[in-house]
Design a protein around this motif. Structure first.
Motif, PDB file in Angstrom:
ATOM      1  N   LEU A 213       7.668   1.440   5.849  1.00 40.82           N
ATOM      2  CA  LEU A 213       6.234   1.415   5.422  1.00 40.82           C
ATOM      3  C   LEU A 213       5.431   0.374   6.023  1.00 40.82           C
TER       4      LEU A 213
ATOM      5  N   LYS B 154      -4.958   2.314   2.611  1.00 35.18           N
ATOM      6  CA  LYS B 154      -3.976   3.066   1.735  1.00 35.18           C
ATOM      7  C   LYS B 154      -3.242   4.187   2.423  1.00 35.18           C
ATOM      8  N   GLU B 155      -1.907   4.132   1.995  1.00 37.64           N
ATOM      9  CA  GLU B 155      -1.233   5.354   2.569  1.00 37.64           C
ATOM     10  C   GLU B 155       0.016   5.872   1.482  1.00 37.64           C
ATOM     11  N   ASP B 156      -0.329   6.895   0.938  1.00 38.36           N
ATOM     12  CA  ASP B 156       0.655   7.467  -0.254  1.00 38.36           C
ATOM     13  C   ASP B 156       0.572   6.118  -1.320  1.00 38.36           C
ATOM     14  N   ASN B 157       1.526   5.717  -1.582  1.00 38.49           N
ATOM     15  CA  ASN B 157       1.533   4.661  -2.710  1.00 38.49           C
ATOM     16  C   ASN B 157       1.366   3.189  -2.159  1.00 38.49           C
TER      17      ASN B 157
ATOM     18  N   LYS C 243      -0.574   0.141  -0.227  1.00 41.80           N
ATOM     19  CA  LYS C 243      -1.943  -0.342  -0.056  1.00 41.80           C
ATOM     20  C   LYS C 243      -1.913  -1.886   0.789  1.00 41.80           C
TER      21      LYS C 243
ATOM     22  N   GLU D  67       2.709  -1.863  -3.383  1.00 43.86           N
ATOM     23  CA  GLU D  67       3.279  -0.652  -3.649  1.00 43.86           C
ATOM     24  C   GLU D  67       3.410  -0.287  -5.132  1.00 43.86           C
ATOM     25  N   GLU D  68       2.749   0.758  -5.329  1.00 38.99           N
ATOM     26  CA  GLU D  68       2.921   1.237  -7.007  1.00 38.99           C
ATOM     27  C   GLU D  68       2.032   0.186  -7.643  1.00 38.99           C
TER      28      GLU D  68
ATOM     29  N   HIS E  68      -8.759   8.985   7.717  1.00 39.79           N
ATOM     30  CA  HIS E  68      -7.851   8.409   6.836  1.00 39.79           C
ATOM     31  C   HIS E  68      -8.312   7.230   5.755  1.00 39.79           C
ATOM     32  N   ASN E  69      -7.455   6.830   5.110  1.00 37.80           N
ATOM     33  CA  ASN E  69      -8.051   5.847   3.994  1.00 37.80           C
ATOM     34  C   ASN E  69      -8.210   4.437   4.305  1.00 37.80           C
TER      35      ASN E  69
END
Length: 246
Positions: free
Chosen positions: A6, A46-49, A51, A85-86, A228-229
């Motif tokens: 990731l 950001k992508e999924d959880n 940043k 992450e999270e 995309h974010n």
């Protein structure tokens, strides 16, 4: 998908995007002129959880006119990165990022509908401990400009990049700039990158600037990802020095 994969994925995406954050000029700086562009850029992606935040603190681009229509370039970025992450910080570093060194050559001037054009070539030189000549990257682009009216200009680039990890992508930039006066200017810009199968990123950037004098200007811009974010805000201070002795 593990954390390392990731991290690599997000860093590659950010690196590709940062290449095309601002349109490149179709005109070289004049002979014996040194143009210094000091940029600070804050990016959130950001992508999924995951940043990633990145802050150039700052980066510097040096452009020097060696002959008429020919300039050499050196880009030295200093980056502060944090990976979350999270909502937990799992990676933080300050680094002297990959150096870019190269040149730009004017090809021809504008003639009616035929735009002014130049070609830009830069080598991406890695600065990490695994430096080898095989790890060099490169950026090549054709840069165009059309003066539509006295105050309105269309600028656009199309190019190709090979990163230091040898990943490849193309990029494009389309920019419309308006000179409201000899002191104030505004622009709107669309930029993105792509490979042979899909559009990777697609972004919109708006901004403006103020000319303090003929030798000094400041620009600020804000961009947002359209597919995309991504969000970034940045500023560039440009200073021009005539190095030729009278």
């Amino acid at each position: 998908m593990n954390k390392y994969y990731l991290l690599v994925l997000v860093l590659i995406t950010t690196c590709n995007t940062s290449i095309s954050q601002t349109v490149e000029s179709s005109a070289a700086v004049t002979k014996n002129t040194l143009q210094i562009e000091i940029e600070s850029l804050y990016t959130i992606q950001k992508e999924d959880n995951i940043k990633l935040t990145s802050w150039s603190i700052p980066s510097a681009l040096f452009r020097f006119g060696v002959f008429k229509g020919i300039e050499i370039q050196l880009n030295t970025p200093i980056i502060k990165e944090k990976l979350w992450e999270e909502d937990h910080l799992i990676h933080s570093l300050n680094k002297f990022d990959d150096i870019q060194v190269g040149f730009s050559v004017n090809l021809w001037s504008q003639q009616n509908l035929i735009p002014e054009a130049s070609i830009m070539v830069r080598a991406i030189v890695p600065t990490d401990s695994k430096f080898t000549f095989n790890s060099f990257g490169k950026i090549c682009s054709l840069n165009f400009s059309n003066s539509i009216t006295e105050n309105l200009t269309l600028n656009y680039n199309i190019g190709y990049a090979v990163e230091t990890d040898q990943s490849k992508s193309g990029f494009y930039i389309a920019n419309v700039s308006y000179e409201a006066s000899n002191k104030i200017h505004f622009f709107v810009e669309n930029f993105g990158d792509f490979n042979n199968s899909k559009l990777i990123s697609h972004n919109l950037n708006i901004g403006g600037g103020y000319n303090f004098s003929d030798n000094c200007a400041f620009d600020i811009s804000v961009a947002n990802g359209l597919n995309h974010n991504l969000f970034y805000v940045g500023g560039i201070l440009t200073y021009i020095i005539n190095t030729k002795r009278n």
